[in-house]
Design a protein around this motif. Sequence first.
Motif, mmCIF file in Angstrom:
data_model
loop_
_atom_site.group_PDB
_atom_site.id
_atom_site.type_symbol
_atom_site.label_atom_id
_atom_site.label_comp_id
_atom_site.label_asym_id
_atom_site.label_seq_id
_atom_site.Cartn_x
_atom_site.Cartn_y
_atom_site.Cartn_z
ATOM 1 N N CYS A 81 5.420 0.140 5.853
ATOM 2 C CA CYS A 81 6.003 0.696 4.622
ATOM 3 C C CYS A 81 6.776 1.970 4.952
ATOM 4 C CB CYS A 81 4.901 1.012 3.609
ATOM 5 S SG CYS A 81 4.231 -0.449 2.798
ATOM 6 N N CYS B 252 4.115 -5.104 5.203
ATOM 7 C CA CYS B 252 2.999 -4.210 4.850
ATOM 8 C C CYS B 252 1.651 -4.774 5.319
ATOM 9 C CB CYS B 252 2.968 -4.005 3.331
ATOM 10 S SG CYS B 252 1.594 -2.975 2.793
ATOM 11 N N ASP B 253 0.805 -3.867 5.817
ATOM 12 C CA ASP B 253 -0.527 -4.280 6.289
ATOM 13 C C ASP B 253 -1.457 -4.691 5.145
ATOM 14 O OD1 ASP B 253 -0.251 -4.082 9.040
ATOM 15 O OD2 ASP B 253 -0.735 -1.939 9.077
ATOM 16 N N ASP C 91 0.832 -1.212 0.000
ATOM 17 C CA ASP C 91 0.000 0.000 0.000
ATOM 18 C C ASP C 91 0.865 1.261 0.000
ATOM 19 O OD1 ASP C 91 0.916 0.067 2.629
ATOM 20 O OD2 ASP C 91 -1.032 -0.360 3.524
ATOM 21 N N GLY C 92 2.120 1.128 0.472
ATOM 22 C CA GLY C 92 3.021 2.278 0.497
ATOM 23 C C GLY C 92 2.687 3.313 1.551
ATOM 24 N N THR C 93 1.656 3.072 2.341
ATOM 25 C CA THR C 93 1.201 4.107 3.286
ATOM 26 C C THR C 93 1.138 3.628 4.734
ATOM 27 O OG1 THR C 93 -1.077 3.442 2.832
ATOM 28 C CG2 THR C 93 -0.213 5.297 1.559
ATOM 29 N N CYS C 94 1.198 2.357 4.983
ATOM 30 C CA CYS C 94 1.041 1.868 6.362
ATOM 31 C C CYS C 94 2.323 2.146 7.165
ATOM 32 C CB CYS C 94 0.695 0.377 6.372
ATOM 33 S SG CYS C 94 2.087 -0.715 6.003
HETATM 34 ZN ZN ZN Z 1 2.219 -0.961 3.731
#
Ligand code: ZN
Length: 334
Positions: A100, A108-109, A94-97
């Motif tokens: 990450c 990553c979640d 996701d690049g946002t958790c």
């Molecule tokens: Zn993530």
Amino acid sequence: MQTMRAMLFEGPGQPLRLAELPIPQPGLGQMLLKVHACGVCHTDLHIVDGELSEPKLPLVLGHQIVGTVVQAGPGSKRFRTGERVGVPWLGATDGTCRYCGRGQENLCDHPTFTGYNVDGGFAEYTVADERFCFPLPAAYTDVEAAPLLCAGLIGYRAYRMAGENAETLGIYGFGAAAHIIAQVAKHQGKKVYAFTRPGDTAAQEFALRQGADWAGDSTQAPPENLDAALIFAPVGPLVVTALKVTNKGGVVVCGGIHMSDIPAFPYKSLWEERVIRSVANLTRRDSEEFLALAPQVPVKTDVTAFPLEQTGEALEQLRSGQFVGAAVITIISL
Ligand SMILES: [Zn+2]
Ligand SMILES: [Zn+2]
């Protein structure tokens, strides 16, 4: 509609089936790849057996994909048409958790795993997120390169967890990952002790050919205690076995995604700062480091190739240990 041949998994207990599927269309940031080779991994067996219980269904398995770019999807411009790339297990994040955000994208979640949440490489074509694809070292043929993408990458991550100071390294389960990592460890001056299923002399001789200093049954003690042990066999009791022959401050690293239960053991075995840890997935940094290192060693992969329609047979031979090294499915388009 154009179609392709693919091996389809429809649920645990059902054999893989050769099917005609529509050629997938690359979405935003994705590329359509023509698959040349795709490695077979123990994780595929855990999916087929239902031990990894949340696959997309029906599913095309396979997460050690070597292919060439056929078509770039919208916004995809990292690779040129015709360029050869590798696609690993980590298909996207996701690049946002929080994971990450702190360089632990392997945790990553909301990850996407190739050949599990999305279709993989036991097919003539696949699509992949360009950000998680890698150029492959030119020294390797397609078939030779495929095992680098999971056995190599996740093996390397497990090896790094052993720590730079580890001088004596035990490897339990001498298959695809072990044969690659033994070469890296020897290149870096370590002593390598290989353990196989009791009586598996073929695997023991194979380990010695890969540079291991000693090879024996998993029930045997190594010639000296270990600074670190890597466990690639999905056999929980090996954790306890390895811990008993691990030095103070040493680490036992579990490299597989699934393992049978670890039996109870006395605290004394863990005392003196011994550590048991697992390794989950991979980061893009692992890939970049390992794919740069492999041709320097140089790592040579020992591969048994199977045609696409024999993917199920390759999985069964992996289960029963009928070949040494790695199995790779070769895809020749008709
Ligand atoms: Zn993530
Ligand atoms: Zn794998």
